[in-house]
Enzyme design. Structure first.
Site: not given
Length: 331
Positions: A16, A197
């Site tokens: 990111h 996740e």
């Protein structure tokens, strides 16, 4: 082993760009734009990087992004990460960006996209850096807001390879975003999504079956479902795993508990990535080094993980073959 990690050409598929905002740039830009932060020094910022879970990280992540205001800010953010790619021999990177983090603050595509693209072009020209952009939707917002974001991105689609799905996973399943992913596919965009996740293995199934993703970001909860493990192995669906991130966010209590090498042994196409490196304590090479230290990563496993990065990328088959050949010659 550390020398080999450095020497190998690598790709990064789960990064990111807003998560590469280092404390020094954060402070520099906060002063530039008179943004009042609760931190007065780099040490204070580092002290705040002790996260309890994904949400506690995201709160700080969005606060940090508030200092990104003009085109040059976004250029500097991108440029510094691409310099890190050069330093760590990351020859190809596929970077996620969160437009809604910026548009919700009144920062339009016309501000951040030129900054990103200019830095990417400069790196390509100066040392041949290969890079692609993945536009991620914030899953804690509505699907309609994601659809609106996709519409706003249309003038810039020549610079965007894929769409993704990130932010708070729990309570925001992939099935919430079926329509926008269908629209993205119709625009010839590839698709990825964070799943498995903190969320359950079922979220991975949803990403595969409903969003029809080309790869799964994280995906470590796949171990909870034997049928899913078999499907991932048979289809060679890439998983973009982020070891330091997983331990920093308490997905695993300790790196010694991480399952990436177990997944590798099951012939699942796992890759190593840094996620949000300035917040999680290391860029790509540091993630490989952490695996070596905690899990006794050996040379054969290292080579396989690095090759998986190229195999799972959006590079052309010719480009993949070029880099895989380079790795074979090196070792």
């Amino acid at each position: 082993m550390n020398n080999l990690i450095q020497q190998l050409p690598k790709t990064e598929l789960h990064l990111h760009i807003e998560g590469t905002l280092e404390p020094d740039l954060l402070l520099e830009l906060s002063k530039k734009h008179h943004v009042d932060l609760p931190y007065k020094s780099i040490d204070e910022i580092h002290a705040a990087y002790n996260f309890e879970d994904l949400q506690s990280f995201l709160d700080l992540y969005y606060l940090g992004a508030s200092v990104l205001v003009d085109e040059d800010d976004f250029y500097q953010l991108m440029w510094r990460y691409l310099l890190k790619c050069k330093e760590q021999n990351i020859v190809h990177t596929e970077m996620m960006f969160d437009p809604q983090t910026h548009t919700d603050r009144g920062i339009p595509f016309a501000t951040f996209m030129p900054g990103f693209v200019r830095a990417m072009d400069d790196a390509a020209q100066q040392w041949g850096q290969s890079s692609l952009l993945i536009m991620s939707f914030l899953r804690h917002l509505t699907e309609q807001e994601a659809i609106d974001t996709l519409a706003a991105a249309k003038p810039y689609l020549q610079h965007i390879e894929a769409v993704g799905l990130d932010s708070s996973e729990l309570g925001n399943p992939p099935e919430k975003f079926v329509r926008v992913f269908e629209q993205a596919k119709s625009l010839a965009l590839s698709c990825v999504a964070h799943a498995g996740e903190e969320g359950p293995a079922d979220y991975i199934w949803q990403a595969l079956k409903l969003l029809k993703v080309d790869r799964v970001d994280h995906g470590v909860r796949c171990v909870d479902d034997p049928k899913l493990l078999q499907t991932l192995a048979e289809t060679q669906m890439p998983l973009t795993v982020c070891p330091l991130s997983n331990t920093k966010l308490c997905v695993f209590d300790d790196m010694k508990e991480h399952n990436i090498l177990d997944l590798l042994a099951k012939d699942i196409l796992v890759t190593v990535n840094s996620d949000d490196p300035s917040y999680f304590g290391g860029y790509l090479n540091e993630n490989f080094e952490a695996l070596q230290q905690a899990l006794n990563l050996n040379q054969q496993q290292l080579i396989k993980l690095v090759k998986n990065g190229f195999t799972g990328s959006f590079l052309s088959e010719q480009q993949k073959a070029h880099w895989l050949g380079k790795i074979d010659k090196l070792v």
